[in-house]
Design an enzyme around this catalytic site. Structure first.
Site, PDB file in Angstrom:
ATOM      1  N   LYS A 162      22.893 -10.445  -4.760  1.00 61.75           N
ATOM      2  CA  LYS A 162      24.319 -10.629  -5.101  1.00 61.75           C
ATOM      3  C   LYS A 162      25.208  -9.990  -4.042  1.00 61.75           C
ATOM      4  CE  LYS A 162      22.953 -10.470  -9.897  1.00 61.75           C
ATOM      5  NZ  LYS A 162      22.463  -9.379 -10.750  1.00 61.75           N
ATOM      6  N   ARG A 213      12.091   1.907   1.282  1.00 57.95           N
ATOM      7  CA  ARG A 213      11.564   1.112   2.388  1.00 57.95           C
ATOM      8  C   ARG A 213      12.616   0.053   2.657  1.00 57.95           C
ATOM      9  NH1 ARG A 213       6.523   0.734   5.251  1.00 57.95           N
ATOM     10  NH2 ARG A 213       6.337  -1.360   6.055  1.00 57.95           N
ATOM     11  N   ARG A 259       0.814  -1.220   0.000  1.00 52.89           N
ATOM     12  CA  ARG A 259       0.000   0.000   0.000  1.00 52.89           C
ATOM     13  C   ARG A 259       0.841   1.260   0.000  1.00 52.89           C
ATOM     14  NH1 ARG A 259      -4.783  -1.700   4.113  1.00 52.89           N
ATOM     15  NH2 ARG A 259      -4.743  -3.864   3.441  1.00 52.89           N
ATOM     16  N   THR A 260       1.877   1.269   0.840  1.00 52.18           N
ATOM     17  CA  THR A 260       2.733   2.454   0.879  1.00 52.18           C
ATOM     18  C   THR A 260       3.318   2.678  -0.510  1.00 52.18           C
ATOM     19  OG1 THR A 260       3.276   1.944   3.151  1.00 52.18           O
ATOM     20  CG2 THR A 260       4.712   3.488   2.042  1.00 52.18           C
ATOM     21  N   HIS A 298       8.824   6.526   9.859  1.00 53.18           N
ATOM     22  CA  HIS A 298       7.908   6.416   8.728  1.00 53.18           C
ATOM     23  C   HIS A 298       7.168   7.757   8.668  1.00 53.18           C
ATOM     24  CE1 HIS A 298       5.479   4.816   5.700  1.00 53.18           C
ATOM     25  NE2 HIS A 298       4.798   3.889   6.336  1.00 53.18           N
TER      26      HIS A 298
END
Ligand code: ZN
Lengths: 153, 298
Positions: free
Chosen positions: B79, B100, B50-51, B128
């Site tokens: 990697k 994020r 959603r974010t 946040h």
């Protein structure tokens, strides 16, 4: 104390560093910070719980043939804020300085937060701000308030 | 260049300017081509659909484009590339980066290595900031951010949204009320931080009395995995459940917020009541993120 005979508890050194007025009990942490362990080769003398005139008791560390660097002094300041550093050359104290906790500690403290980005392989040094409430991680916002010695890198 | 890393970087005036801008956007006053030639790099090292969608939608509404690195599994992260390197590369492709990441402090690190603004969309249990701005905006839609009682309910120990909202509210004249299961109470350092900033914090243990004291009830999810077994979870969760019966005790104008997703902590029967504002709150993600994007690259 008046009845006790006054003897030199450890002998002077020719060249090196004497760290005096260490908070009693912290001498071994000071050695750990300096990377001195049972297997390193420095010749050193450690005196703990020495009775001093200035404060009640203190620890003293003498390290021969080694002059401390600024970053090492910063680390010592965290656990022994009253320590004095004497640089000795040819039996004479050439430089005497108090330790001073810098405002920002770079690469000195390991962040206690296991989820902190500085505890990963990223190419950064930890960065802590010294506040009245403790050491504040400038990445993850955690405060380190106890066992500072145990978190020194 | 301005990064958006933590709500702590915002002063009251910055918050108000941003909320005003979001309000204007909500009213339709914005240039739909403001970010026509701009590209947002979307770096999500953990899923948060959603974010992510709301940042992409906000970008699209302003005429901009989003690019992403695909799933973490498909990217260079597997990697072993460092975040610092990923950021250095992507900041060469995009005009801003929304990040994020599962590690706390990741956004601050990213900002150090980025040549374009970084917007933090959640780093670990850390910050946040856009969520907090959405929360403040939703409160302000219902009442002035002044002389109000705001209650935080649920997991206040790990709930970062509750911590940052509480912190942001210290910029305003509010009283904070808390109610949490014993093992999930607000950490002492957060409590102390709030008091240091001169805000009154009232701890409650009775949910009815708590409910009756509030203008805003901010509910957070109590996670099952914080409890040793399902039975003890249900025992606690059922006593922290917001129901229509409970809300009969509430002030008439009181609003209920929740950062969503919810599980059992709000009874679906609450959804139809005028108190329920959590779906508006979710929708408010768009104007807030549009305002943030305009602020950094507009
Ligand atoms: Zn940290």
């Amino acid at each position: 104390m008046s009845g006790e005979p006054r003897c030199l508890q450890i002998s002077p050194i020719r060249n090196g560093t004497v760290i005096d007025h260490i908070t009693p009990g912290e001498a071994f942490n000071v050695l750990r910070i300096l990377g001195i362990t049972g297997t390193t080769e420095e010749r050193l003398s450690v005196a703990t719980n020495v009775v001093s005139r200035k404060s009640e008791r203190k620890d003293i560390v003498k390290i021969e043939n080694r002059e401390l660097r600024k970053q090492e002094v910063d680390r010592i300041a965290l656990i022994a804020p009253n320590a004095t550093i004497n640089i000795i050359r040819n039996y004479l104290v050439c430089d005497k300085k108090g330790v001073e906790i810098p405002e920002i500690l770079r690469g000195v403290i390991r962040c206690p937060n296991p989820g902190c980005i500085t505890n990963t392989r990223e190419p950064v040094q930890s960065r802590f701000e010294v506040t009245a409430k403790g050491l504040h991680c400038l990445y993850c916002d955690w405060y380190l308030t106890e066992d500072i010695a145990g978190h020194i890198i | 260049m301005r990064h958006i890393i933590s709500i702590k970087d915002f002063e009251k005036r910055d918050i108000e300017t941003l909320l005003d801008r979001a309000e204007a956007i909500d009213a339709g006053t914005y240039d739909r081509h403001a970010l026509d030639d701009r590209i947002l790099g979307v770096l999500f090292f953990e899923p948060s659909t959603r974010t992510r969608m709301s940042f992409e939608a906000a970008m699209a509404r302003l005429g901009g484009t989003s690019i992403d690195m695909g799933g973490v599994e498909a990217s260079s992260v597997v990697k072993g590339e460092t975040l610092a390197d990923t950021i250095r590369v992507v900041s060469g492709y995009a005009d801003a980066i929304v990040l994020r990441h599962p590690k706390e402090g990741a956004a601050r690190l990213a900002a150090e290595f980025s040549s374009v603004p970084v917007l933090n969309a959640g780093d670990g249990a850390g910050q946040h900031p856009s969520q907090t701005l959405i929360d403040l905006y939703t409160i302000r839609q219902a009442m002035p951010l002044d002389r109000i009682d705001v209650g935080l309910l649920g997991d206040l120990r790990y709930g970062r949204t509750a911590h940052s909202l509480a912190y942001a509210l210290t910029e305003f004249n509010v009283t904070i009320h808390t109610l949490a299961p014993q093992s999930l109470e607000m950490p002492p350092n957060v409590m102390e931080g709030l008091k240091d900033r001169g805000v009154e914090v009232v701890r409650h243990d009775d949910i009815e009395e708590f409910t009756a004291s509030l203008d805003v009830m901010y509910v957070t999810r109590i996670q099952r995995e914080r409890f040793p077994d399902t039975a003890s979870y249900y025992a606690v969760a059922s006593s922290y459940r917001v129901t229509p019966e409970l809300l009969e005790r509430a002030r008439e104008q009181m609003i209920v917020l929740h950062p969503l997703p919810r599980v059992d902590e709000i009874d679906p029967g609450v959804d139809a009541l005028p108190h329920a504002r959590y779906f508006e709150q979710a929708r408010n993600g768009i104007p807030i993120r549009m305002a943030l994007l305009l602020g950094v690259i507009g």
